[in-house]
Design a protein around this motif. Structure first.
Motif, PDB file in Angstrom:
ATOM      1  N   ALA A  92       2.662   6.109  -2.804  1.00 11.34           N
ATOM      2  CA  ALA A  92       3.750   6.989  -3.236  1.00 11.34           C
ATOM      3  C   ALA A  92       3.731   7.173  -4.758  1.00 11.34           C
ATOM      4  O   ALA A  92       3.850   8.299  -5.263  1.00 11.34           O
ATOM      5  CB  ALA A  92       5.094   6.438  -2.778  1.00 11.34           C
ATOM      6  N   LEU A  93       3.562   6.086  -5.476  1.00 18.57           N
ATOM      7  CA  LEU A  93       3.485   6.160  -6.938  1.00 18.57           C
ATOM      8  C   LEU A  93       2.279   6.977  -7.377  1.00 18.57           C
ATOM      9  O   LEU A  93       2.374   7.832  -8.262  1.00 18.57           O
ATOM     10  CB  LEU A  93       3.424   4.749  -7.530  1.00 18.57           C
ATOM     11  CG  LEU A  93       3.223   4.654  -9.045  1.00 18.57           C
ATOM     12  CD1 LEU A  93       4.399   5.281  -9.792  1.00 18.57           C
ATOM     13  CD2 LEU A  93       3.030   3.195  -9.451  1.00 18.57           C
ATOM     14  N   LEU A  94       1.156   6.743  -6.749  1.00 19.77           N
ATOM     15  CA  LEU A  94      -0.080   7.426  -7.136  1.00 19.77           C
ATOM     16  C   LEU A  94      -0.067   8.907  -6.769  1.00 19.77           C
ATOM     17  O   LEU A  94      -0.626   9.731  -7.500  1.00 19.77           O
ATOM     18  CB  LEU A  94      -1.281   6.717  -6.517  1.00 19.77           C
ATOM     19  CG  LEU A  94      -1.528   5.337  -7.126  1.00 19.77           C
ATOM     20  CD1 LEU A  94      -2.372   4.480  -6.206  1.00 19.77           C
ATOM     21  CD2 LEU A  94      -2.167   5.480  -8.497  1.00 19.77           C
ATOM     22  N   ARG A  95       0.571   9.256  -5.668  1.00 20.80           N
ATOM     23  CA  ARG A  95       0.699  10.673  -5.306  1.00 20.80           C
ATOM     24  C   ARG A  95       1.546  11.418  -6.331  1.00 20.80           C
ATOM     25  O   ARG A  95       1.382  12.614  -6.528  1.00 20.80           O
ATOM     26  CB  ARG A  95       1.321  10.812  -3.922  1.00 20.80           C
ATOM     27  CG  ARG A  95       0.371  10.507  -2.799  1.00 20.80           C
ATOM     28  CD  ARG A  95       1.016  10.786  -1.443  1.00 20.80           C
ATOM     29  NE  ARG A  95       0.191  10.259  -0.382  1.00 20.80           N
ATOM     30  CZ  ARG A  95       0.586   9.348   0.496  1.00 20.80           C
ATOM     31  NH1 ARG A  95       1.817   8.870   0.448  1.00 20.80           N
ATOM     32  NH2 ARG A  95      -0.233   8.926   1.435  1.00 20.80           N
ATOM     33  N   LYS A  96       2.451  10.695  -6.972  1.00 22.59           N
ATOM     34  CA  LYS A  96       3.314  11.288  -7.990  1.00 22.59           C
ATOM     35  C   LYS A  96       2.611  11.379  -9.349  1.00 22.59           C
ATOM     36  O   LYS A  96       2.724  12.391 -10.040  1.00 22.59           O
ATOM     37  CB  LYS A  96       4.591  10.442  -8.106  1.00 22.59           C
ATOM     38  CG  LYS A  96       5.583  10.909  -9.115  1.00 22.59           C
ATOM     39  CD  LYS A  96       6.849  10.080  -9.026  1.00 22.59           C
ATOM     40  CE  LYS A  96       7.132   9.403 -10.334  1.00 22.59           C
ATOM     41  NZ  LYS A  96       8.366   8.643 -10.338  1.00 22.59           N
ATOM     42  N   THR A  97       1.887  10.335  -9.722  1.00 16.75           N
ATOM     43  CA  THR A  97       1.355  10.262 -11.085  1.00 16.75           C
ATOM     44  C   THR A  97      -0.043  10.850 -11.252  1.00 16.75           C
ATOM     45  O   THR A  97      -0.365  11.374 -12.317  1.00 16.75           O
ATOM     46  CB  THR A  97       1.338   8.806 -11.579  1.00 16.75           C
ATOM     47  OG1 THR A  97       0.615   7.996 -10.651  1.00 16.75           O
ATOM     48  CG2 THR A  97       2.748   8.261 -11.739  1.00 16.75           C
ATOM     49  N   THR A  98      -0.869  10.781 -10.220  1.00 21.39           N
ATOM     50  CA  THR A  98      -2.245  11.272 -10.365  1.00 21.39           C
ATOM     51  C   THR A  98      -2.298  12.767 -10.657  1.00 21.39           C
ATOM     52  O   THR A  98      -3.039  13.182 -11.567  1.00 21.39           O
ATOM     53  CB  THR A  98      -3.089  10.908  -9.129  1.00 21.39           C
ATOM     54  OG1 THR A  98      -3.057   9.483  -8.963  1.00 21.39           O
ATOM     55  CG2 THR A  98      -4.532  11.352  -9.292  1.00 21.39           C
ATOM     56  N   TYR A 102      -8.233   2.831   1.259  1.00 21.82           N
ATOM     57  CA  TYR A 102      -9.236   1.985   1.897  1.00 21.82           C
ATOM     58  C   TYR A 102      -8.626   0.694   2.443  1.00 21.82           C
ATOM     59  O   TYR A 102      -8.987   0.236   3.518  1.00 21.82           O
ATOM     60  CB  TYR A 102     -10.324   1.679   0.872  1.00 21.82           C
ATOM     61  CG  TYR A 102     -11.367   0.693   1.324  1.00 21.82           C
ATOM     62  CD1 TYR A 102     -12.361   1.081   2.214  1.00 21.82           C
ATOM     63  CD2 TYR A 102     -11.355  -0.618   0.874  1.00 21.82           C
ATOM     64  CE1 TYR A 102     -13.319   0.179   2.641  1.00 21.82           C
ATOM     65  CE2 TYR A 102     -12.306  -1.526   1.293  1.00 21.82           C
ATOM     66  CZ  TYR A 102     -13.290  -1.121   2.175  1.00 21.82           C
ATOM     67  OH  TYR A 102     -14.229  -2.010   2.605  1.00 21.82           O
ATOM     68  N   ARG A 103      -7.685   0.119   1.704  1.00 27.03           N
ATOM     69  CA  ARG A 103      -7.123  -1.186   2.076  1.00 27.03           C
ATOM     70  C   ARG A 103      -5.939  -1.112   3.040  1.00 27.03           C
ATOM     71  O   ARG A 103      -5.459  -2.141   3.496  1.00 27.03           O
ATOM     72  CB  ARG A 103      -6.686  -1.934   0.824  1.00 27.03           C
ATOM     73  CG  ARG A 103      -7.846  -2.398  -0.016  1.00 27.03           C
ATOM     74  CD  ARG A 103      -7.358  -3.254  -1.142  1.00 27.03           C
ATOM     75  NE  ARG A 103      -8.452  -3.702  -1.974  1.00 27.03           N
ATOM     76  CZ  ARG A 103      -8.287  -4.376  -3.083  1.00 27.03           C
ATOM     77  NH1 ARG A 103      -7.080  -4.689  -3.502  1.00 27.03           N
ATOM     78  NH2 ARG A 103      -9.327  -4.751  -3.795  1.00 27.03           N
ATOM     79  N   ALA A 104      -5.473   0.074   3.328  1.00 29.97           N
ATOM     80  CA  ALA A 104      -4.308   0.211   4.195  1.00 29.97           C
ATOM     81  C   ALA A 104      -4.601  -0.345   5.586  1.00 29.97           C
ATOM     82  O   ALA A 104      -5.698  -0.150   6.124  1.00 29.97           O
ATOM     83  CB  ALA A 104      -3.908   1.673   4.292  1.00 29.97           C
ATOM     84  N   ASP A 105      -3.625  -1.063   6.133  1.00 24.69           N
ATOM     85  CA  ASP A 105      -3.756  -1.513   7.518  1.00 24.69           C
ATOM     86  C   ASP A 105      -3.898  -0.285   8.404  1.00 24.69           C
ATOM     87  O   ASP A 105      -3.161   0.680   8.253  1.00 24.69           O
ATOM     88  CB  ASP A 105      -2.525  -2.315   7.948  1.00 24.69           C
ATOM     89  CG  ASP A 105      -2.469  -3.685   7.315  1.00 24.69           C
ATOM     90  OD1 ASP A 105      -3.538  -4.204   6.911  1.00 24.69           O
ATOM     91  OD2 ASP A 105      -1.362  -4.240   7.213  1.00 24.69           O
ATOM     92  N   ILE A 124       0.818  -1.214   0.000  1.00 25.98           N
ATOM     93  CA  ILE A 124       0.000   0.000   0.000  1.00 25.98           C
ATOM     94  C   ILE A 124       0.850   1.261   0.000  1.00 25.98           C
ATOM     95  O   ILE A 124       0.568   2.200  -0.763  1.00 25.98           O
ATOM     96  CB  ILE A 124      -0.968  -0.018   1.205  1.00 25.98           C
ATOM     97  CG1 ILE A 124      -1.881  -1.259   1.144  1.00 25.98           C
ATOM     98  CG2 ILE A 124      -1.784   1.262   1.263  1.00 25.98           C
ATOM     99  CD1 ILE A 124      -2.711  -1.404  -0.093  1.00 25.98           C
ATOM    100  N   GLU A 125       1.847   1.340   0.835  1.00 20.10           N
ATOM    101  CA  GLU A 125       2.655   2.568   0.909  1.00 20.10           C
ATOM    102  C   GLU A 125       3.373   2.839  -0.412  1.00 20.10           C
ATOM    103  O   GLU A 125       3.458   3.986  -0.851  1.00 20.10           O
ATOM    104  CB  GLU A 125       3.635   2.505   2.080  1.00 20.10           C
ATOM    105  CG  GLU A 125       2.952   2.524   3.436  1.00 20.10           C
ATOM    106  CD  GLU A 125       1.990   3.695   3.610  1.00 20.10           C
ATOM    107  OE1 GLU A 125       2.339   4.833   3.255  1.00 20.10           O
ATOM    108  OE2 GLU A 125       0.866   3.454   4.104  1.00 20.10           O
ATOM    109  N   GLU A 126       3.866   1.796  -1.032  1.00 24.00           N
ATOM    110  CA  GLU A 126       4.527   1.951  -2.323  1.00 24.00           C
ATOM    111  C   GLU A 126       3.526   2.412  -3.387  1.00 24.00           C
ATOM    112  O   GLU A 126       3.833   3.275  -4.209  1.00 24.00           O
ATOM    113  CB  GLU A 126       5.181   0.632  -2.723  1.00 24.00           C
ATOM    114  CG  GLU A 126       6.100   0.728  -3.903  1.00 24.00           C
ATOM    115  CD  GLU A 126       6.810  -0.580  -4.218  1.00 24.00           C
ATOM    116  OE1 GLU A 126       7.405  -0.653  -5.304  1.00 24.00           O
ATOM    117  OE2 GLU A 126       6.778  -1.525  -3.400  1.00 24.00           O
ATOM    118  N   ALA A 127       2.329   1.835  -3.352  1.00 29.04           N
ATOM    119  CA  ALA A 127       1.290   2.237  -4.296  1.00 29.04           C
ATOM    120  C   ALA A 127       0.903   3.694  -4.085  1.00 29.04           C
ATOM    121  O   ALA A 127       0.782   4.463  -5.056  1.00 29.04           O
ATOM    122  CB  ALA A 127       0.062   1.339  -4.149  1.00 29.04           C
TER     123      ALA A 127
END
Length: 113
Positions: free
Chosen positions: A64-70, A96-99, A59-62
């Motif tokens: 980070a990528l999404l904060r950059k690309t969106t 939503y899925r983050a622990d 989740i954290e990696e996702a």
């Protein structure tokens, strides 16, 4: 790169997630170098990588990528473009899925959509 991306999708479908993830990262890196961060194809493969990361619980990696690309997709393609919407959906799913997702995370996920 397109063939490599298709192979990554095939690996994902047969649940060879390590290979798929490695290949999706390579494809994203390759598209970024070849076309730049603002190209629609680069944003598409970023979406594919982000979705796989979310599915694998990274989740954290996702995020980070999404904060950059969106934001790039919103600026270059517009809020209503299919790729932008896919990136926003992936970000909402990551929140939503983050622990330990909080109520604020859920609210942000809903707002993102």
């Amino acid at each position: 790169l397109t063939l490599y991306s298709n192979l990554a999708r095939a690996y994902q479908r047969v649940e060879r997630f390590d290979e798929s993830l490695r290949m999706r990262r390579d494809v994203y890196s390759g598209f970024s170098k070849l076309y730049g961060e603002q190209h629609g194809d680069t944003l598409t493969v970023a979406s594919n990588l982000a979705n796989l990361l979310v599915d694998l619980g990274r989740i954290e990696e996702a995020k980070a990528l999404l904060r950059k690309t969106t934001p790039v997709a919103r600026r270059v393609l517009g809020d209503g473009h299919d790729i932008t919407l896919k990136l926003r959906r992936a970000y909402a799913m990551a929140l939503y899925r983050a622990d330990g997702a909080t109520l604020d995370d859920i609210r942000e996920a809903v707002t993102t959509l």
